[in-house]
Design a protein around this motif. Sequence first.
Motif, PDB file in Angstrom:
ATOM      1  N   GLY A  57       0.793  -1.219   0.000  1.00 38.40           N
ATOM      2  CA  GLY A  57       0.000   0.000   0.000  1.00 38.40           C
ATOM      3  C   GLY A  57       0.830   1.275   0.000  1.00 38.40           C
ATOM      4  N   THR A  58       0.160   2.373   0.320  1.00 37.66           N
ATOM      5  CA  THR A  58       0.807   3.681   0.337  1.00 37.66           C
ATOM      6  C   THR A  58       1.747   3.793   1.543  1.00 37.66           C
ATOM      7  OG1 THR A  58      -1.064   4.590   1.556  1.00 37.66           O
ATOM      8  CG2 THR A  58      -1.114   4.773  -0.848  1.00 37.66           C
ATOM      9  N   ASN A  59       2.496   4.880   1.588  1.00 34.53           N
ATOM     10  CA  ASN A  59       3.497   5.069   2.640  1.00 34.53           C
ATOM     11  C   ASN A  59       2.864   5.578   3.935  1.00 34.53           C
ATOM     12  OD1 ASN A  59       5.640   4.296   0.954  1.00 34.53           O
ATOM     13  ND2 ASN A  59       5.702   6.349   0.052  1.00 34.53           N
ATOM     14  N   LYS A  60       1.908   4.791   4.455  1.00 36.18           N
ATOM     15  CA  LYS A  60       1.256   5.108   5.719  1.00 36.18           C
ATOM     16  C   LYS A  60       1.092   3.829   6.512  1.00 36.18           C
ATOM     17  CE  LYS A  60      -1.306   9.169   4.105  1.00 36.18           C
ATOM     18  NZ  LYS A  60      -2.643   9.799   3.954  1.00 36.18           N
ATOM     19  N   ASP A  61       1.107   3.965   7.840  1.00 42.82           N
ATOM     20  CA  ASP A  61       0.927   2.792   8.683  1.00 42.82           C
ATOM     21  C   ASP A  61      -0.554   2.548   8.934  1.00 42.82           C
ATOM     22  OD1 ASP A  61       0.212   4.780  10.388  1.00 42.82           O
ATOM     23  OD2 ASP A  61       1.909   4.544  11.755  1.00 42.82           O
ATOM     24  N   SER A  62      -0.873   1.595   9.821  1.00 40.56           N
ATOM     25  CA  SER A  62      -2.263   1.217  10.058  1.00 40.56           C
ATOM     26  C   SER A  62      -3.074   2.331  10.707  1.00 40.56           C
ATOM     27  CB  SER A  62      -2.307  -0.029  10.954  1.00 40.56           C
ATOM     28  OG  SER A  62      -1.649   0.226  12.191  1.00 40.56           O
ATOM     29  N   THR A  63      -2.412   3.247  11.396  1.00 37.97           N
ATOM     30  CA  THR A  63      -3.120   4.360  12.039  1.00 37.97           C
ATOM     31  C   THR A  63      -3.274   5.574  11.132  1.00 37.97           C
ATOM     32  OG1 THR A  63      -1.057   5.222  12.983  1.00 37.97           O
ATOM     33  CG2 THR A  63      -2.306   3.628  14.307  1.00 37.97           C
ATOM     34  N   GLY A  64      -2.715   5.509   9.915  1.00 38.08           N
ATOM     35  CA  GLY A  64      -2.820   6.614   8.981  1.00 38.08           C
ATOM     36  C   GLY A  64      -1.680   7.591   9.038  1.00 38.08           C
ATOM     37  N   LYS A  65      -0.692   7.350   9.905  1.00 41.69           N
ATOM     38  CA  LYS A  65       0.443   8.256  10.021  1.00 41.69           C
ATOM     39  C   LYS A  65       1.484   7.936   8.950  1.00 41.69           C
ATOM     40  CE  LYS A  65      -0.048   8.842  15.026  1.00 41.69           C
ATOM     41  NZ  LYS A  65       0.619   8.676  16.347  1.00 41.69           N
TER      42      LYS A  65
END
Length: 306
Positions: free
Chosen positions: A84-92
Amino acid sequence: MVENYSNDYDVKCQLDTCKTYPAITDSERGEIVCGGCGLILLQNMADASYENNGYTSEDFMKMSRTGPASSLTMNDRGLSTVIGTNKDSTGKALSSKTKYEFNRLRTWDQRSKSRKTASLSKAFTLLHGMKTKLGISDNVVENAAYIYRKVVSAKLTRGRTMASLISASLYAACRENNIPRTLDDIADAGNVERRILSRDLRTIIKKLGMNLNQYDTTSFISKISNNMNLKEKTKRDAFEILRRCEKEQITAGKHPVAQAAASLYISCIMNGEKISQKKFSVESGVSDVTIRNRTILIKKTLKLIE
C-alpha cells in the motif's frame, strides 16, 4: 486414525466399545472427535459458517476476511501482493528509512514477476476491452481466459500474436456457450485480420482437441431483428420459416447468419416491412448475393409467394 479434510463427514470410530457413542464436532478447531474414547476422527475441516451480516457489496468487502473470489481473468488469479501507500495502520506517514525500504520492496516485487505473468496481464487487459465492445457476460470471458491459459501451457504462442490468440479463445468460448458472435465481430473488436484469426482458431481446435458445436441459427435471428428494430411478428414468422427449412433439410452446410438474414428478409416481405437486402447484408456481415441465393432457395423449397 486421523484423517485430513474430506467431503464425507459421516465418520465413526472403529472401536467396538465406541459404537454407541456419537461423534462430537468441534467447529472452532475444525475436528470431529469420538464421544467415547476422545479419538480425533477428522481434522482440518473447512469453516463454512458465515462471518458477517453485510447486505451490500461494500459491507461485504469491509467485513469479509477472505476478499473477492479468485478469477482466471486476472494474471495472478486475484492473489497478488499489494504493497500500500506510505502510511501505517493508524494513517500516520512512515519514517524516511521505512519508506525507502518499502519502495525497494515494491521495486523487487515488480522485478521478480516472470515474463509469463506480464504477458498474461496484457492479454487479459485486451480481453476485458473486447468484452466491453461485444457485450459478453462474465462466465464467457472466464471460459475464454481458461482456453487462453491452455494455449499458453501448450506453447502455441510462438509465431502467433497475442491479439489473435486471445480473440480466437474468445470466439471458441462464445461457440461453447452459444453466444451469437461472428468471426468478423471478434476480428473487429480485437483489431486482427479475419484470415489470421481463422487460422489461429483452427490451430487451437486441433491442438487442444476441442469440439465446438455449430451456432443455433435462431440466436442470430434474434440478434439481427433486435438491432434493426423489427416487429415481433416478423421475428416469430422468421422462426417459423427457419423451422420449416430445418424440416426440409436445406439448412445443412449453409452459413447460419445468411440463413437467419434470408428468413428475416422473407418475413419482412410477408409482413409489409420494406427493408432491402443491402441493409440485411450490412447488419449481418454477409454479402447480399449470398442472402439472395438463400432467399431463392427458401422460396422455391417452401413454395412461398410474395
